[in-house]
Scaffold this active site. Sequence first.
Site, PDB file in Angstrom:
ATOM      1  N   HIS A 110      12.788 -21.278 -52.185  1.00  0.00           N
ATOM      2  CA  HIS A 110      11.709 -21.597 -51.726  1.00  0.00           C
ATOM      3  C   HIS A 110      10.983 -21.451 -53.280  1.00  0.00           C
ATOM      4  CE1 HIS A 110      11.564 -17.649 -49.931  1.00  0.00           C
ATOM      5  NE2 HIS A 110      10.182 -17.643 -50.241  1.00  0.00           N
ATOM      6  N   HIS A 112       6.745 -22.700 -52.940  1.00  0.00           N
ATOM      7  CA  HIS A 112       5.453 -22.736 -51.949  1.00  0.00           C
ATOM      8  C   HIS A 112       4.598 -23.646 -52.984  1.00  0.00           C
ATOM      9  CE1 HIS A 112       6.007 -18.498 -50.125  1.00  0.00           C
ATOM     10  NE2 HIS A 112       5.987 -18.572 -50.846  1.00  0.00           N
TER      11      HIS A 112
HETATM   12  P1  AMP Z   1       8.348 -14.960 -49.647  1.00  0.00           P
HETATM   13  O1  AMP Z   1       7.807 -13.737 -49.881  1.00  0.00           O
HETATM   14  O2  AMP Z   1       8.700 -15.825 -50.945  1.00  0.00           O
HETATM   15  O3  AMP Z   1       9.889 -14.773 -49.274  1.00  0.00           O
HETATM   16  O4  AMP Z   1       8.415 -16.037 -48.681  1.00  0.00           O
HETATM   17  C1  AMP Z   1       8.496 -16.581 -47.617  1.00  0.00           C
HETATM   18  C2  AMP Z   1       7.686 -17.401 -46.602  1.00  0.00           C
HETATM   19  O5  AMP Z   1       8.171 -17.353 -45.530  1.00  0.00           O
HETATM   20  C3  AMP Z   1       6.742 -16.524 -46.160  1.00  0.00           C
HETATM   21  O6  AMP Z   1       4.871 -17.407 -46.749  1.00  0.00           O
HETATM   22  C4  AMP Z   1       6.797 -16.678 -44.826  1.00  0.00           C
HETATM   23  O7  AMP Z   1       4.912 -16.940 -43.972  1.00  0.00           O
HETATM   24  C5  AMP Z   1       7.732 -17.776 -44.348  1.00  0.00           C
HETATM   25  N1  AMP Z   1       8.452 -18.442 -43.414  1.00  0.00           N
HETATM   26  C6  AMP Z   1       8.963 -16.989 -43.178  1.00  0.00           C
HETATM   27  N2  AMP Z   1       9.296 -17.194 -41.795  1.00  0.00           N
HETATM   28  C7  AMP Z   1       8.886 -18.624 -41.262  1.00  0.00           C
HETATM   29  C8  AMP Z   1       9.791 -19.626 -40.568  1.00  0.00           C
HETATM   30  N3  AMP Z   1      10.603 -19.700 -39.447  1.00  0.00           N
HETATM   31  N4  AMP Z   1       8.763 -21.068 -40.923  1.00  0.00           N
HETATM   32  C9  AMP Z   1       8.348 -21.354 -41.920  1.00  0.00           C
HETATM   33  N5  AMP Z   1       8.178 -20.326 -42.811  1.00  0.00           N
HETATM   34  C10 AMP Z   1       8.359 -19.256 -42.703  1.00  0.00           C
END
Ligand code: AMP
Length: 124
Positions: A110, A112
């Site tokens: 993903h 950001h």
């Molecule tokens: P990362 O540390 O780059 O893997 O980021 C994971 C991101 O996913 C974090 O910013 C979380 O807040 C976000 N996240 C986790 N679960 C969900 C969800 N169900 N819906 C939207 N965002 C999520």
Amino acid sequence: MPIDPKAPYDPNNIFAKILRGEIPCTKVYEDEWAFAFEDINPQAEVHTLVLPKGAYVSWDDFSANASNAEIAGLVRAVGLVAREKGLVEPGYRLLANVGENGGQEVPHLHVHIFGGQRLGRMIA
Ligand code: AMP
């Protein structure tokens, strides 16, 4: 818990479930290649996530194994979402966490998108 960016793809990760419609999200954009939704725990005024629809663990996996069409599709979707959110002129930041040092928590690639405020320089 940090993930291994070279581990096999886990089809039960939370973003795979979102892509399959099994878990709700605040959807922002979808096309053949990509899907975007709002981060559940925003770290800026705008905090949106853009995912490839394909099963890729990380930027490492995606950059090595995705097709040119998949890569173009994700990159174009990121740009489009940022434009549609009006972020281009004030500016924004892209981030893709990879593996343990990167702090990656969800093992589906993903990107950001952060914006809507001054973000400071680089990482804190
Ligand atoms: P990362 O540390 O780059 O893997 O980021 C994971 C991101 O996913 C974090 O910013 C979380 O807040 C976000 N996240 C986790 N679960 C969900 C969800 N169900 N819906 C939207 N965002 C999520």
